[in-house]
Design an enzyme around this catalytic site. Structure first.
Site, mmCIF file in Angstrom:
data_model
loop_
_atom_site.group_PDB
_atom_site.id
_atom_site.type_symbol
_atom_site.label_atom_id
_atom_site.label_comp_id
_atom_site.label_asym_id
_atom_site.label_seq_id
_atom_site.Cartn_x
_atom_site.Cartn_y
_atom_site.Cartn_z
ATOM 1 N N LYS A 13 85.968 48.075 57.587
ATOM 2 C CA LYS A 13 85.387 48.909 58.653
ATOM 3 C C LYS A 13 86.375 49.991 59.108
ATOM 4 O O LYS A 13 86.013 51.151 59.238
ATOM 5 C CB LYS A 13 84.990 48.039 59.860
ATOM 6 C CG LYS A 13 83.975 46.949 59.544
ATOM 7 C CD LYS A 13 83.523 46.216 60.800
ATOM 8 C CE LYS A 13 84.608 45.397 61.489
ATOM 9 N NZ LYS A 13 85.091 44.234 60.731
ATOM 10 N N ARG A 87 80.111 42.766 68.824
ATOM 11 C CA ARG A 87 80.326 41.545 68.050
ATOM 12 C C ARG A 87 79.462 40.399 68.551
ATOM 13 O O ARG A 87 79.522 39.307 67.989
ATOM 14 C CB ARG A 87 81.785 41.124 68.144
ATOM 15 C CG ARG A 87 82.690 41.630 67.004
ATOM 16 C CD ARG A 87 84.100 41.195 67.350
ATOM 17 N NE ARG A 87 85.004 41.038 66.252
ATOM 18 C CZ ARG A 87 85.887 41.956 65.854
ATOM 19 N NH1 ARG A 87 85.896 43.147 66.409
ATOM 20 N NH2 ARG A 87 86.735 41.688 64.890
ATOM 21 N N ARG A 126 96.791 42.042 52.930
ATOM 22 C CA ARG A 126 97.141 43.104 53.877
ATOM 23 C C ARG A 126 98.436 42.726 54.614
ATOM 24 O O ARG A 126 99.319 43.556 54.801
ATOM 25 C CB ARG A 126 95.984 43.278 54.883
ATOM 26 C CG ARG A 126 96.260 44.227 56.021
ATOM 27 C CD ARG A 126 94.969 44.714 56.674
ATOM 28 N NE ARG A 126 94.435 43.795 57.666
ATOM 29 C CZ ARG A 126 93.251 43.935 58.271
ATOM 30 N NH1 ARG A 126 92.452 44.944 57.945
ATOM 31 N NH2 ARG A 126 92.835 43.082 59.168
ATOM 32 N N ARG A 138 99.932 42.262 61.570
ATOM 33 C CA ARG A 138 99.054 41.834 62.663
ATOM 34 C C ARG A 138 99.210 40.345 62.899
ATOM 35 O O ARG A 138 99.207 39.553 61.956
ATOM 36 C CB ARG A 138 97.589 42.132 62.293
ATOM 37 C CG ARG A 138 97.184 43.543 62.591
ATOM 38 C CD ARG A 138 95.763 43.823 62.160
ATOM 39 N NE ARG A 138 94.774 42.908 62.734
ATOM 40 C CZ ARG A 138 93.471 43.165 62.770
ATOM 41 N NH1 ARG A 138 93.004 44.309 62.285
ATOM 42 N NH2 ARG A 138 92.629 42.293 63.281
ATOM 43 N N ARG A 149 88.421 33.646 62.639
ATOM 44 C CA ARG A 149 87.747 34.951 62.721
ATOM 45 C C ARG A 149 86.453 34.941 61.913
ATOM 46 O O ARG A 149 85.437 35.497 62.338
ATOM 47 C CB ARG A 149 88.685 36.063 62.229
ATOM 48 C CG ARG A 149 89.792 36.347 63.249
ATOM 49 C CD ARG A 149 90.976 37.040 62.623
ATOM 50 N NE ARG A 149 90.719 38.424 62.284
ATOM 51 C CZ ARG A 149 91.517 39.147 61.476
ATOM 52 N NH1 ARG A 149 92.590 38.594 60.913
ATOM 53 N NH2 ARG A 149 91.230 40.389 61.231
#
Ligand code: AMP
Length: 191
Positions: A13, A87, A126, A138, A149
């Site tokens: 996204k 969300r 990532r 992160r 998540r």
């Protein structure tokens, strides 16, 4: 034109939102970015959300709706890209109301379709890439938070697919291909 990019964590996204910003001059509203900024600034809100974010849970509707309301009241744009918001169904209803108050509409909801194993690989990859490049990783890009998540996505966010389908606003795009192909597919849908 106002659009939502919908999809699980790691679907791409943020990457696709940045292209739309560069090429169409739209404004990206990422609640994740706003919350990370609050966290690193050490503000009261940042302290409130830090734990739940690091674990991979969703912060309250009240907080994220407040963030989006503030942006919509203050930022002028000839199109918003909602990235990581809404969300939950409550957030989706709130967004509809906020846009209606501004006399604006939601023009498309792009669902980036991906497969779960690829997602977990992307997220862990990532983190590894960022670490190797000496960039900050992160706090929620690890296998443990990723499980939470994904679960949050399936329990609370995936009902939005049906919600926007029923409103006639949903457009599906294959999010598994090369970044450039996904970008082209989105451009084709948006016209
Ligand atoms: P993201 O960068 O979109 O993956 O968001 C990172 C984290 O911020 C999420 O795992 C949640 O903890 C929180 N977050 C971001 N957007 C929302 C939202 N719309 N509702 C609730 N929590 C959110």
């Amino acid at each position: 034109m106002n659009i939502i990019l919908l999809g699980p964590p790691g679907a791409g996204k943020g990457t696709q939102a940045r292209f739309l910003v560069e090429e169409r001059g739209m404004v990206q509203l990422s609640t994740g970015d706003m919350l990370r900024a609050a966290k690193s600034s050490g503000s009261e809100m940042g302290r409130i959300v830090a734990d739940v974010m690091d674990r991979g849970g969703l912060v309250t509707d009240e907080i994220v709706i407040g963030l989006i309301r503030e942006q919509l009241e203050t930022v002028k744009a000839n199109g918003f890209i909602f990235d990581g918001f809404p969300r939950t169904l409550a957030q989706a209803d709130a967004l509809g109301d906020l846009l209606a108050e501004k006399g604006e509409s939601l023009d498309a909801v792009i669902e980036l379709e991906v497969n779960d194993e690829v997602l977990v690989e992307r997220i862990v990859g990532r983190a590894a890439e960022a670490a190797a490049a000496g960039q900050p990783v992160r706090a929620d890009d690890n296998a443990e938070s990723m499980k939470v998540r994904l679960m949050e996505y399936y329990k609370k966010t995936s009902p939005l697919i049906g919600y926007y389908y029923a409103k006639g606003q949903l457009t599906k795009v294959d999010g598994l291909g090369e970044i450039a192909d996904v970008k082209a597919a989105i451009a084709a849908k948006l016209g």
